[in-house]
Design a protein around this motif. Structure first.
Motif, PDB file in Angstrom:
ATOM      1  N   TYR A  30       4.545   7.821   0.510  1.00 55.32           N
ATOM      2  CA  TYR A  30       4.921   8.051  -0.888  1.00 55.32           C
ATOM      3  C   TYR A  30       6.419   8.311  -1.044  1.00 55.32           C
ATOM      4  O   TYR A  30       6.970   8.138  -2.147  1.00 55.32           O
ATOM      5  N   GLU A  31       7.091   8.679   0.020  1.00 58.91           N
ATOM      6  CA  GLU A  31       8.517   9.004  -0.079  1.00 58.91           C
ATOM      7  C   GLU A  31       9.329   7.862  -0.688  1.00 58.91           C
ATOM      8  O   GLU A  31      10.285   8.085  -1.421  1.00 58.91           O
ATOM      9  N   ARG A  32       8.950   6.627  -0.386  1.00 54.20           N
ATOM     10  CA  ARG A  32       9.705   5.499  -0.932  1.00 54.20           C
ATOM     11  C   ARG A  32       9.522   5.394  -2.450  1.00 54.20           C
ATOM     12  O   ARG A  32      10.404   4.893  -3.155  1.00 54.20           O
ATOM     13  N   ALA A  83       0.816  -1.207   0.000  1.00 54.61           N
ATOM     14  CA  ALA A  83       0.000   0.000   0.000  1.00 54.61           C
ATOM     15  C   ALA A  83       0.853   1.262   0.000  1.00 54.61           C
ATOM     16  O   ALA A  83       1.984   1.269   0.496  1.00 54.61           O
ATOM     17  N   ILE A  84       0.291   2.325  -0.564  1.00 51.15           N
ATOM     18  CA  ILE A  84       0.864   3.666  -0.484  1.00 51.15           C
ATOM     19  C   ILE A  84      -0.154   4.516   0.254  1.00 51.15           C
ATOM     20  O   ILE A  84      -1.287   4.674  -0.199  1.00 51.15           O
ATOM     21  N   ILE A  85       0.238   5.034   1.407  1.00 51.60           N
ATOM     22  CA  ILE A  85      -0.701   5.803   2.216  1.00 51.60           C
ATOM     23  C   ILE A  85      -0.007   7.043   2.763  1.00 51.60           C
ATOM     24  O   ILE A  85       1.185   7.016   3.088  1.00 51.60           O
ATOM     25  N   ILE A 113      -4.258   6.647  -0.618  1.00 53.50           N
ATOM     26  CA  ILE A 113      -4.604   5.390   0.047  1.00 53.50           C
ATOM     27  C   ILE A 113      -4.824   4.394  -1.091  1.00 53.50           C
ATOM     28  O   ILE A 113      -5.936   4.046  -1.468  1.00 53.50           O
ATOM     29  N   ASN A 114      -3.712   3.949  -1.666  1.00 47.73           N
ATOM     30  CA  ASN A 114      -3.718   3.289  -2.975  1.00 47.73           C
ATOM     31  C   ASN A 114      -2.752   2.107  -3.049  1.00 47.73           C
ATOM     32  O   ASN A 114      -1.903   1.930  -2.179  1.00 47.73           O
TER      33      ASN A 114
END
Length: 412
Positions: free
Chosen positions: A397-399, A346-348, A360-361
Motif C-alpha cells: 500500500y505504500e506506493r 494488485a495491492i497486498i 489483498i485487492n
C-alpha cells in the motif's frame, strides 16, 4: 454460470452467525482471493490461529469469481508479475500434489494454447520485444513472431496491418478456475476455517489497530487481523476502517459464440489491437472486451449492453479472423474488474498506519491467475510477519500513499 448454481446449492451449509466472539484472523470476502488466503492459512503447520471468513452472498452469483474467464499467462512486463503467474501455473498443473495428494482431488483442466499479442504499430511492437526479453530471463517460453511465422502457424488470421506477434505456448491459456475455488473452500472448511453468510457493516478501530467487526445481524466480533478480500467492493471495506483505496468496479463483457466455419486448430487467446480478445473455449469460442467509455459502475450493475457485441466485439474478431464473419452468439455476460486506478496492479499487505489491517485487492482482471501466489503470500505475512517465498512488498500500500504507480505495460 455453473459456479453460481453449484455454490447456491451449498449456501445452506453456511451459518449466518459466528460460533465465537473472537478470531485471530477475519477475512472479509470469501470468493477466490479470500478462500485462497483461508486455505493457505489452514494448511500452514506454523499457523495455529482461528479464521473466520465472512461472505456477503454465499451463492457467489454476483462476485467476480463467478464471471471469470479463468485465464493464465506469463506475458507481463514486470518480473514480479511473471513470477506470480508462474507459481499460479505450477499450482494448477500440480494441483493434486499441492492439495496433499487427496484421492478425491481432481486434476485441473489446463488448456495451454497460449496468448497471442498482435502489434499494428512500431511503438507497441517495441514494448512486446522488451517484454519478451524480461519474460525470457524468467524462463517463460515467449517468442516474437513475424507476420509470416504467425501465418504459417495460424493461417486463419488476417495480418495485413500486423508488424509482429508475441506468443507463448508454455503454461498460458485458460484453466478450470471454478474447481480450484471450490476445493480451496471445501478444504479450508475441513481444516477448521469457519465460513458464514453475513455482512460486515462496521470495523472498530482502537488507536492504530483494527480490533473487530460489526455484522448486519448485530454481532460484534473481535479480530487479531482483518483481511480485506472484498473484490470490487474493497473500497467500502477500507472506508469502514478509515482508510482509502483506489479500487472501483468496472464492467467487462464476455461473449460465447459458435462459428459457421470452424477453425482447424486451437485459437490462442488473441489480443487484437482493437482491444478485443478472442480464444477457443471448449466447443465454442469466447470473446471479451471493455466498453469504449470505461468508467466505474454501481456494485450491483451487471446489465448487458448488447451493442458492444454488434458494434465492437464482432467486427473486430471478424476482421482478424475472416472465418468469424458468420457466427451465432450463444451466451453473454458482464463481470466486474476490481480495477486499481493507480496502476492496475494488485495491492497486498498491511496498511502502514493500521498494521493489522491487510489488503489483498485491486487485481484488475488478474485475480484468478494470481490467487495461488497471493494466498500463499498473505498466509506468510499473517504467520511470520514477512514474505518467505516471493517478496511482494513492491505491491504494498505504500506506493498508493506516495502516488507512485508500479507500471505494468501488459494489461488487458
Amino acid at each position: 454460470m455453473g459456479v453460481a448454481k453449484s455454490e447456491h446449492a451449498r449456501s445452506a451449509l453456511f451459518a449466518h452467525q459466528p460460533r465465537t466472539s473472537s478470531y485471530d484472523v477475519i477475512i472479509i470476502g470469501g470468493a477466490m482471493l479470500g478462500s485462497s488466503v483461508a486455505w493457505f492459512l489452514s494448511q500452514n503447520s506454523d499457523f495455529n490461529g482461528s479464521v473466520l471468513v465472512i461472505e456477503k452472498d454465499a451463492s457467489y452469483s454476483m462476485c467476480s469469481t463467478a464471471h471469470t474467464n479463468s485465464c493464465m499467462r506469463q506475458q507481463f512486463s514486470t518480473e514480479l508479475n511473471i513470477r506470480i503467474s508462474q507459481f499460479g501455473a505450477d499450482f494448477v498443473r500440480n494441483f493434486q500434489s499441492y492439495m496433499g495428494d487427496d484421492p478425491d482431488i481432481p486434476e485441473l483442466a489446463f488448456q495451454t494454447f497460449g496468448y497471442m499479442y498482435l502489434a499494428d504499430n512500431q511503438g507497441f511492437a517495441d514494448i512486446l520485444r522488451a517484454n519478451q526479453k524480461i519474460q525470457q530471463t524468467c524462463g517463460a517460453g515467449t517468442k516474437i513472431m513475424s507476420p509470416d511465422a504467425i501465418a504459417e502457424a495460424y493461417p486463419f488470421y488476417k495480418l495485413d496491418d500486423i508488424i509482429l506477434g508475441s506468443h507463448n505456448l508454455v503454461d498460458e491459456g485458460y484453466f478450470d478456475g471454478h474447481s480450484l475455488f471450490d476445493w480451496w473452500k471445501r478444504k479450508a472448511r475441513k481444516n477448521g476455517v469457519e465460513y458464514i453468510e453475513n455482512e460486515v457493516i462496521g470495523i472498530d478501530v482502537e488507536g492504530e489497530k483494527v480490533i473487530g467487526v460489526r455484522l448486519a445481524s448485530g454481532e460484534q466480533i473481535s479480530a487479531g487481523h482483518i483481511v480485506n478480500a472484498s473484490g470490487p467492493r474493497a473500497v467500502l471495506t477500507a472506508r469502514m476502517a478509515g482508510l482509502n483505496l483506489p479500487v472501483e468496479p468496472r464492467r467487462r463483457y464476455s461473449f460465447i459464440f459458435d462459428a459457421e466455419t470452424r477453425l482447424d486448430r486451437d485459437l490462442p487467446l488473441t489480443i487484437d489491437p482493437s482491444g478485443v480478445h478472442v480464444r477457443s473455449d471448449s466447443v465454442y469460442y469466447l470473446a471479451g472486451c471493455p466498453p469504449d467509455h470505461d468508467t466505474d459502475v454501481d456494485y450491483d450493475d451487471f446489465a448487458m449492453d448488447h451493442d458492444i457485441w454488434i458494434d465492437k466485439a464482432w467486427p473486430a474478431i471478424a476482421n482478424r479472423v475472416p472465418a468469424f464473419e458468420a457466427v451465432k452468439l450463444i451466451n453473454s455476460w458482464v463481470g466486474h474488474y476490481a480495477y486499481n486506478k493507480l496502476d492496475q496492479n494488485a495491492i497486498i499487505g498491511a496498511h502502514p498506519e493500521r498494521p493489522n489491517f491487510m489488503f489483498i485487492n485491486g487485481f484488475s482482471g488478474h485475480g484468478l491467475q494470481q490467487s495461488p501466489a497471493m494466498g500463499r503470500a498473505m498466509s506468510e505475512l499473517l504467520t511470520y510477519g514477512e514474505y518467505r517465498t516471493l517478496d511482494l512488498s513492491p505491491l504494498g500500500y505504500e506506493r498508493v500513499m506516495r502516488n507512485e504507480p508500479l507500471l505494468e505495460k501488459a494489461v488487458i
